[in-house]
Design an enzyme around this catalytic site. Sequence first.
Site, short mmCIF file in Angstrom:
data_model
loop_
_atom_site.label_atom_id
_atom_site.label_comp_id
_atom_site.label_asym_id
_atom_site.label_seq_id
_atom_site.Cartn_x
_atom_site.Cartn_y
_atom_site.Cartn_z
N ALA A 1 -0.96 2.87 0.91
CA ALA A 1 -2.10 2.66 1.79
C ALA A 1 -2.67 1.25 1.64
CB ALA A 1 -3.18 3.70 1.49
N GLU B 1 -1.03 3.27 -8.38
CA GLU B 1 -2.48 3.12 -8.21
C GLU B 1 -3.28 3.48 -9.45
OE1 GLU B 1 -1.28 6.63 -5.48
OE2 GLU B 1 -0.30 5.05 -6.62
#
Length: 633
Positions: A82, A145
């Site tokens: 993302a 992440e």
Amino acid sequence: MGVPPRRGRPGPGRGEGRALDMAQYARGAAAVAVIRLRNPPVNALSLTVLQALEDGLKRADADPSVKAVMICGENGKFSAGADIRGFSSLKRHGIALGPIISLIERSEKPVVAAIEGIALGGGLEVALGCHYRIAHVKARMGFPEVTIGLLPGAEGTQRLPRLIGIPAALDIITTGRHIPATESLKLGLVDEVVEENTVEAAICLANKVIGLGTMGRGIVTSLVKANIPVVALEQDLEYLNMGRKAVMLLLEHEAMKMEQGTQTLDFHNPAHLHFTVDFDLLYDVDLVIEAVFENMALKKEIFHKLSRICKPGAFLCTNTSALNIDEIASATSRPQQVIGTHFFSPAHVMRLLEIIYGHNTSPTTIATAMQLAKVLKKVGVVVGNCFGFVGNRMMFPYVQQAVFLVEEGSRPEAVDQVLEDFGFKIGPFQMSDLAGLDVGWRSRKGQGLTGASLPPGTPARQRHGHRYSPLPDLLCENGRFGQKTGKGWYQYEKAGGRTAKPDPWLHNFLSQYRDTHHINTRFIDQEEILERCLFSLINEGFDILAEGIASGPEHLDVIYINGYGWPKHRGGPMFYASTIGLPHILAKLQKYSEAHPDVPRLQPSVLLKKLVAMGNPPLKEWMSYLSGLSNKL
């Protein structure tokens, strides 16, 4: 949701051009929708890309000409995840990655991910939502992440453990490391690794709707040998040509064997054997045998189409080993003409044909399937509709007891040896290694028996109040899938090897497992091994008879002798039970059930107890003690 590098990456809406390419790749009578993510340089999942992905999925789902979907990335990269700068505006725009991945997962059309370069963070979560994953050998996957304090936010924390198990998933999620494709294959994260043409390989897998796989080839060969004219249907010309060559080789081999006698085999005449990719050519056939893989949605789609195309009097048969015949029949306008025909592989060699009738199957349809078995020179056995039917249903407690015995102190090679000494050609653990441990593992994950879908606090060795062994799950989590990986319950000389050897690693693993779960290791003699495995299988047979799934004990014996390797000189499991005496079996089951009250399959069948109470009647009289059975047998 991953964090792609920021240097040189255009912001949302800048440099993306079209956020997504969508095209149809036609193969034969069907098409694969190709969805290509575009947002250079790493195909970040910006708001624009997410919206385009959602639109593309919905278009593919609504298009009846599309039979499968393939998702890939532009310029040799799947997706780095993302766009971190889109986080703050997700709620405002109403676009979220999680629901889009759920849309992928819910698709009734197969969705395949072609992973090249990288699939990180949200990119990997998109791939996890697909039904299948093919990766280039140099591809890397992961959830990086965590390195900036984030966890996968689109249900990657749930889907990854379901796929590869909790220990391996925790390592990937908490370390943020990049997993190479070869390791991903070993873990079960991807289904296939290729050295080139990843997209083409994914399209081929996505298109893999019908036809001439291993089972289809054997069925075609059986029909031609019986002088039955055949229309062999495949999905596309490439697979049709591959299937044609394989079938012709089988038939040439069969013809050579037949020439040694007085028969000849004419298989070059198109009137006897016609290969096609045109579904419409089935309009005038008398009987169809569907032989796609065990996927209910796919089978229902095919049967719905067959119901429209085939003439009203045509019989529709499904080759399935466990799926619900009534649910498959519900997709047609003629459920009375739908029946299960469970061939055993290789279909042109194995003699057993398990014929399964549904709630609406007509007597004429049953009689036709039985006549087909006779023409094919197979042993047809008619049974009722339940999960696993007769053969596989009786096999489950047999394998379950074998695993429990290993938990309690035995070794795989000791259990296998006892059952091979009894007369089986191969014991349950070598059989599991041959079939692939990952097959059962995926099934158990789908049932919610293992993986992240388990409620927190579930005891490791108990499910729904009953005993459960996580041993097979743990082996799979360690990448031990059996012969295909070179390690399972045994070790093999190489991946794909056939020579099984006892594995010191496994023995040490079992010792640690027993210590962890406070299991007192005990010596288990040959008698207990034999009785718990065989008597639990026989006990399931009595339940099958009581439920009217089979019309008599001799049918269970025929199934096991002809399809499951039961030693012929023992006369089949139910005959064997009659020879050693039902009171003896009942007493032993009561003994083992009392020792293991949390194992329902050791609790003696009501029918077994009734027969013992009636004085242990001979096998031919067993069914007379049952009344009011509702079946069509």
